[in-house]
Write a protein that holds these residues in place. Structure first.
Motif, PDB file in Angstrom:
ATOM      1  N   THR A  27       1.075  -1.090   0.048  1.00  0.00           N
ATOM      2  CA  THR A  27      -0.247   0.114   0.038  1.00  0.00           C
ATOM      3  C   THR A  27       1.088   1.692  -0.442  1.00  0.00           C
ATOM      4  O   THR A  27       0.822   2.490   0.195  1.00  0.00           O
ATOM      5  N   HIS A  28       2.392   1.468   0.270  1.00  0.00           N
ATOM      6  CA  HIS A  28       3.455   1.844  -0.106  1.00  0.00           C
ATOM      7  C   HIS A  28       3.822   3.207  -1.103  1.00  0.00           C
ATOM      8  O   HIS A  28       3.139   2.424  -2.332  1.00  0.00           O
ATOM      9  N   ARG A  29       4.063   3.688  -1.261  1.00  0.00           N
ATOM     10  CA  ARG A  29       4.146   4.390  -2.860  1.00  0.00           C
ATOM     11  C   ARG A  29       5.304   3.891  -3.288  1.00  0.00           C
ATOM     12  O   ARG A  29       6.073   3.219  -2.856  1.00  0.00           O
ATOM     13  N   GLY A  30       5.015   2.796  -4.502  1.00  0.00           N
ATOM     14  CA  GLY A  30       6.097   1.984  -5.469  1.00  0.00           C
ATOM     15  C   GLY A  30       7.880   2.577  -6.092  1.00  0.00           C
ATOM     16  O   GLY A  30       7.633   4.709  -5.967  1.00  0.00           O
ATOM     17  N   ARG A  31       8.705   2.597  -5.871  1.00  0.00           N
ATOM     18  CA  ARG A  31       9.378   2.877  -5.929  1.00  0.00           C
ATOM     19  C   ARG A  31      10.203   3.198  -7.835  1.00  0.00           C
ATOM     20  O   ARG A  31       9.722   2.314  -8.442  1.00  0.00           O
ATOM     21  N   VAL A  32      10.805   4.260  -8.252  1.00  0.00           N
ATOM     22  CA  VAL A  32      10.529   4.481  -9.451  1.00  0.00           C
ATOM     23  C   VAL A  32      11.759   3.530 -10.230  1.00  0.00           C
ATOM     24  O   VAL A  32      11.265   2.649 -11.211  1.00  0.00           O
ATOM     25  N   ALA A  33      13.103   3.067  -9.824  1.00  0.00           N
ATOM     26  CA  ALA A  33      14.164   2.581 -10.324  1.00  0.00           C
ATOM     27  C   ALA A  33      12.943   0.935 -10.261  1.00  0.00           C
ATOM     28  O   ALA A  33      13.061   0.615  -9.155  1.00  0.00           O
ATOM     29  N   PRO A  34      13.403   0.732 -10.946  1.00  0.00           N
ATOM     30  CA  PRO A  34      13.026  -0.919 -11.484  1.00  0.00           C
ATOM     31  C   PRO A  34      14.239  -2.365 -10.208  1.00  0.00           C
ATOM     32  O   PRO A  34      16.051  -1.542 -10.544  1.00  0.00           O
ATOM     33  N   CYS A  35      14.089  -3.187  -9.695  1.00  0.00           N
ATOM     34  CA  CYS A  35      14.400  -3.891  -8.718  1.00  0.00           C
ATOM     35  C   CYS A  35      15.823  -4.241  -9.971  1.00  0.00           C
ATOM     36  O   CYS A  35      15.096  -5.621 -11.306  1.00  0.00           O
ATOM     37  N   ARG A  36      16.702  -4.421  -9.963  1.00  0.00           N
ATOM     38  CA  ARG A  36      17.821  -5.159 -10.443  1.00  0.00           C
ATOM     39  C   ARG A  36      17.831  -6.546 -10.803  1.00  0.00           C
ATOM     40  O   ARG A  36      18.375  -7.116 -11.528  1.00  0.00           O
ATOM     41  N   ARG A  37      17.329  -7.566  -9.033  1.00  0.00           N
ATOM     42  CA  ARG A  37      17.016  -8.218  -9.489  1.00  0.00           C
ATOM     43  C   ARG A  37      16.562  -9.355 -10.426  1.00  0.00           C
ATOM     44  O   ARG A  37      16.458 -10.323 -11.025  1.00  0.00           O
ATOM     45  N   CYS A  38      15.141  -8.503 -10.109  1.00  0.00           N
ATOM     46  CA  CYS A  38      13.971  -9.016 -11.275  1.00  0.00           C
ATOM     47  C   CYS A  38      14.040  -8.468 -11.857  1.00  0.00           C
ATOM     48  O   CYS A  38      12.928  -9.066 -13.291  1.00  0.00           O
ATOM     49  N   PHE A  39      13.954  -7.116 -12.739  1.00  0.00           N
ATOM     50  CA  PHE A  39      13.697  -6.686 -13.701  1.00  0.00           C
ATOM     51  C   PHE A  39      14.577  -7.495 -14.964  1.00  0.00           C
ATOM     52  O   PHE A  39      15.663  -7.654 -15.386  1.00  0.00           O
ATOM     53  N   GLY A  40      14.306  -8.483 -15.621  1.00  0.00           N
ATOM     54  CA  GLY A  40      14.262  -9.164 -16.778  1.00  0.00           C
ATOM     55  C   GLY A  40      15.083 -10.640 -16.589  1.00  0.00           C
ATOM     56  O   GLY A  40      15.684 -10.574 -17.185  1.00  0.00           O
ATOM     57  N   SER A  41      14.636 -10.808 -15.123  1.00  0.00           N
ATOM     58  CA  SER A  41      15.508 -12.258 -14.921  1.00  0.00           C
ATOM     59  C   SER A  41      15.167 -13.111 -15.923  1.00  0.00           C
ATOM     60  O   SER A  41      13.903 -13.821 -15.764  1.00  0.00           O
ATOM     61  N   PRO A  42      15.949 -13.572 -16.088  1.00  0.00           N
ATOM     62  CA  PRO A  42      15.936 -15.491 -16.728  1.00  0.00           C
ATOM     63  C   PRO A  42      14.962 -16.005 -15.707  1.00  0.00           C
ATOM     64  O   PRO A  42      14.056 -17.135 -16.614  1.00  0.00           O
ATOM     65  N   VAL A  43      15.243 -16.218 -14.192  1.00  0.00           N
ATOM     66  CA  VAL A  43      14.805 -17.322 -13.521  1.00  0.00           C
ATOM     67  C   VAL A  43      13.287 -16.550 -13.609  1.00  0.00           C
ATOM     68  O   VAL A  43      12.253 -18.029 -13.666  1.00  0.00           O
ATOM     69  N   LEU A  44      12.552 -15.677 -13.088  1.00  0.00           N
ATOM     70  CA  LEU A  44      11.441 -15.776 -13.573  1.00  0.00           C
ATOM     71  C   LEU A  44      10.693 -15.984 -15.169  1.00  0.00           C
ATOM     72  O   LEU A  44       9.807 -16.169 -14.810  1.00  0.00           O
ATOM     73  N   SER A  45      11.720 -16.222 -16.127  1.00  0.00           N
ATOM     74  CA  SER A  45      10.560 -16.282 -16.838  1.00  0.00           C
ATOM     75  C   SER A  45      10.786 -17.832 -17.240  1.00  0.00           C
ATOM     76  O   SER A  45       9.718 -18.240 -17.376  1.00  0.00           O
ATOM     77  N   ALA A  46      11.285 -18.481 -16.419  1.00  0.00           N
ATOM     78  CA  ALA A  46      11.681 -19.729 -16.755  1.00  0.00           C
ATOM     79  C   ALA A  46      10.177 -20.433 -16.028  1.00  0.00           C
ATOM     80  O   ALA A  46       9.552 -21.520 -15.680  1.00  0.00           O
ATOM     81  N   ALA A  47      10.364 -19.106 -14.068  1.00  0.00           N
ATOM     82  CA  ALA A  47       9.267 -19.760 -13.727  1.00  0.00           C
ATOM     83  C   ALA A  47       7.575 -19.267 -14.518  1.00  0.00           C
ATOM     84  O   ALA A  47       6.631 -20.259 -13.293  1.00  0.00           O
TER      85      ALA A  47
END
Length: 218
Positions: A27-47
């Motif tokens: 419920t808090h304000r979102g961050r402007v910068a994307p998460c470097r760990r998750c943005f474009g992660s092949p792990v998340l794509s595979a999952a």
């Protein structure tokens, strides 16, 4: 006996599935910068966790899988890369000497995230957690400098460690493909209903922006 990579990934997914029912939309304000760990992660794509899945849900899984890769690389480094291991040992000793280490010992859902929220425009923080950590780090002596030959050898070992990490990462992604059905089933059961409820509430607030019990504005 060392667990196989398949077992480690399966246990990581199991742990994430046990946590997922406790997830709630932020419920808090979102961050402007994307998460470097998750943005474009092949792990998340595979999952099968695409951009339509909330970041908090993604981060809980990607961090758990990253710890598996990190552990495999650490074992490989300890056995095969003595210069890099010595450098890591010195850095670990330096880190232990810091009096304030707020980023250590966090649950997987919070590892790697910024320590402080985004400040409100015109309302800067009096102090920040990251700022206090930097102050504590400034009091620890720097590591001794390396010779040019040592730097070249260290860069070579770092490259080998990166190659090994990429190899393990590809294998982990292949293993994750076998867990996509139960991951998607959990998203359908625990995440999508909460997102739909948020959208429904937003729609109601847009259709009726004023409290019906209050008189209309003049």
């Amino acid at each position: 006996m060392e667990r196989s990579l398949e077992t480690q990934v399966s246990q990581a997914v199991d742990a994430w599935l046990r946590w997922l029912p406790r997830w709630e939309p932020a419920t808090h304000r979102g961050r402007v910068a994307p998460c470097r760990r998750c943005f474009g992660s092949p792990v998340l794509s595979a999952a099968g966790l695409g951009a339509d899945v909330p970041h908090g849900v993604q981060h809980g899984l990607s961090t758990r899988i990253k710890s598996i890769v990190d552990h495999s690389v650490a074992e490989y480094t300890a056995v095969n890369l003595p210069m890099l291991q010595a450098e890591l040992d010195q850095q670990a000793a330096r880190n232990r000497a810091r009096s304030y280490r707020p980023a250590e010992g966090l649950e997987p859902e919070f590892e790697g995230l910024p320590l402080d929220p985004e400040p409100l425009p015109g309302a800067p923080f009096l102090f920040t957690i990251s700022g206090m950590a930097e102050e504590a780090d400034a009091g620890v002596p720097d590591l001794p400098p390396l010779s040019d030959e040592a730097k070249a050898a260290l860069r070579q070992e770092v490259g080998l460690a990166d190659d090994y990490a990429n190899m393990v990462g590809r294998e982990v992604c292949t293993i994750l493909l076998h867990h996509r059905l139960r991951i998607q089933a959990a998203i359908t059961q625990y995440v999508e209903p909460q997102i739909e409820a948020m959208l429904e509430e937003l729609t109601r607030s847009l259709d009726a922006p004023f409290d019906p019990n209050e008189p209309p504005p003049l």
